[in-house]
Scaffold this motif. Structure first.
Motif, mmCIF file in Angstrom:
data_model
loop_
_atom_site.group_PDB
_atom_site.id
_atom_site.type_symbol
_atom_site.label_atom_id
_atom_site.label_comp_id
_atom_site.label_asym_id
_atom_site.label_seq_id
_atom_site.Cartn_x
_atom_site.Cartn_y
_atom_site.Cartn_z
ATOM 1 N N LYS A 166 32.014 49.406 20.801
ATOM 2 C CA LYS A 166 30.721 49.352 21.476
ATOM 3 C C LYS A 166 29.541 49.174 20.529
ATOM 4 O O LYS A 166 28.411 48.966 20.979
ATOM 5 N N ASP A 167 29.782 49.238 19.203
ATOM 6 C CA ASP A 167 28.687 48.997 18.261
ATOM 7 C C ASP A 167 28.563 47.520 17.882
ATOM 8 O O ASP A 167 27.656 47.137 17.145
ATOM 9 N N TYR A 168 29.438 46.662 18.405
ATOM 10 C CA TYR A 168 29.357 45.231 18.115
ATOM 11 C C TYR A 168 28.190 44.603 18.889
ATOM 12 O O TYR A 168 27.913 44.973 20.036
ATOM 13 N N THR A 169 27.522 43.639 18.250
ATOM 14 C CA THR A 169 26.437 42.901 18.899
ATOM 15 C C THR A 169 26.679 41.402 18.729
ATOM 16 O O THR A 169 27.428 40.975 17.839
ATOM 17 N N TYR A 170 26.008 40.607 19.589
ATOM 18 C CA TYR A 170 26.194 39.157 19.574
ATOM 19 C C TYR A 170 24.847 38.444 19.601
ATOM 20 O O TYR A 170 23.929 38.841 20.337
ATOM 21 N N THR A 171 24.741 37.397 18.786
ATOM 22 C CA THR A 171 23.599 36.488 18.814
ATOM 23 C C THR A 171 24.156 35.091 19.024
ATOM 24 O O THR A 171 24.689 34.468 18.094
ATOM 25 N N VAL A 172 24.071 34.619 20.242
ATOM 26 C CA VAL A 172 24.709 33.348 20.592
ATOM 27 C C VAL A 172 24.100 32.835 21.899
ATOM 28 O O VAL A 172 23.551 33.604 22.692
ATOM 29 N N THR A 173 24.197 31.524 22.113
ATOM 30 C CA THR A 173 23.731 30.903 23.350
ATOM 31 C C THR A 173 24.885 30.163 24.008
ATOM 32 O O THR A 173 25.578 29.374 23.351
ATOM 33 N N PHE A 174 25.109 30.436 25.292
ATOM 34 C CA PHE A 174 26.116 29.729 26.075
ATOM 35 C C PHE A 174 25.406 28.912 27.145
ATOM 36 O O PHE A 174 24.436 29.372 27.742
#
Length: 357
Positions: free
Chosen positions: A306-314
């Motif tokens: 749960k500490d993972y984060t994402y920077t992305v565009t779909f």
């Protein structure tokens, strides 16, 4: 009432007299034996004519019809005096869609009855008998132009209740889900979005509101103009809790009453109306929540990731392609569970579990 008149109504080609006849029919005769016979006849005809190819394409065809109707309605409002006719094949499609439309009418009449019964308590008690409701199905967005010229985009699974014509000193609508509002300017009639415990009040403004019933947060993002946030009190009173400026995002926690505010780029909050999902250092739990709503699945995130984060565009990506990309970007994997058959013959939502590799 005849089926031809209903089809003209579905295509927005009926006269004012025919419209009034449809409204009277919906209020008094929709449950008649003749109407039920139409439903059974259309259902049997559809079952006889259906084939595998039709089944595979029906969802996409329905979305195209829905989008075309929305586009044509907007064109018709902007070009006064010109009647924009839908192409001829839509008439046949409307006949096929008669069954779900009649089901929608049944639902609407039931909703009106509930509103009348609990008018003193209901948040939408201001809606009159001529109220309308538009629903964006799961996996599809919708656009509607209101009678004052305001345009509303609805995200997946959202619904908007609004009057056929605005009367009185305000323009009020009720939102459940997420909507982007481009409000027509009218200083004499504020535009009010009733979003759960909050009212979002504007004059001529572009803003986004998210108010999902399964979420503790009501979120508002202001693109331009000015909005006032009000908290609903007892006995229909409202209390102003803040004014927003362009570029501001506000999240109100309905359980604690705490309001958080940030300012910056608003693109990630409104990109959904253009088919994009933008995540900017977004926690995996929040990513899972958005994907679950968008694709109508239950996504469970195990505690150790749960500490993972994402920077992305779909952009218009299918669910499992998004999940595959998430497993490449971070050390996670997913398991898609089989749907279970329920006692009534339907199937449960698909469950997907995200865990560490």
């Amino acid at each position: 009432m005849t089926k031809d008149k209903l089809i003209r109504f579905l295509n927005n080609r009926c006269t004012e007299e025919e419209l009034q006849e449809v409204i009277r029919w919906a209020n008094t005769e929709v449950f008649s034996a003749e109407s039920k016979g139409w439903v059974l006849s259309d259902w049997n005809t559809y079952r006889e004519e259906r084939n595998i190819e039709d089944d595979e394409k029906f969802g996409s065809v329905f979305d195209k019809i829905q989008k075309k109707i929305a586009v044509e309605n907007i064109k018709r409002q902007k070009q006064k005096g010109r009647k924009q006719m839908l192409v001829s094949w839509l008439t046949r499609a409307a006949a096929i869609l008669l069954l779900p439309v009649m089901a929608f009418l049944f639902y609407t009449l039931s909703e009106i009855a509930e509103i009348r019964a609990g008018a003193s308590q209901s948040a939408s008690a201001f809606l009159s008998v001529d109220s309308l409701e538009i629903i964006a199905p799961i996996g599809s967005r919708a656009v509607v132009q209101l009678s004052d010229g305001s345009v509303v985009h609805l995200n997946y699974g959202s619904r908007l209740k609004y009057p056929q014509t605005f009367t009185g000193n305000t323009r009020e609508v009720v939102l459940d889900g997420e909507g982007y509002f481009d409000v027509a300017h009218n200083p004499e009639k504020p535009f009010i979005v009733k979003a759960g415990e909050l009212n979002v009040k504007a004059l001529g403004t572009a803003f986004n509101v998210s108010v999902y019933s399964d979420s503790n947060a009501i979120e508002t993002t202001l693109v331009n103009g000015k909005v006032v946030l009000e908290r609903n009190g007892s006995e229909q009173s409202s209390k102003v809790i803040g004014c927003m400026i362009p570029g501001q995002h506000v999240s109100y926690n309905v359980k604690t009453g705490i309001m958080l505010s940030s300012k910056g780029s608003v693109e990630k909050y409104i990109a959904w109306k253009d088919g994009k999902l933008i995540f900017d250092e977004t926690a995996i739990a929040d990513v899972a929540e958005k994907l679950g709503r968008m694709f109508n699945v239950d996504i469970e995130v195990e505690d150790d990731i749960k500490d993972y984060t994402y920077t992305v565009t779909f952009e218009d990506e299918p669910l499992f392609q998004i999940l595959d990309l998430m497993t490449v970007a971070t050390p996670v994997k997913y398991n898609a569970m089989a749907r279970t058959k329920l006692p009534d013959g339907t199937f449960s939502k698909q469950k997907i579990v995200l865990r560490r590799k």
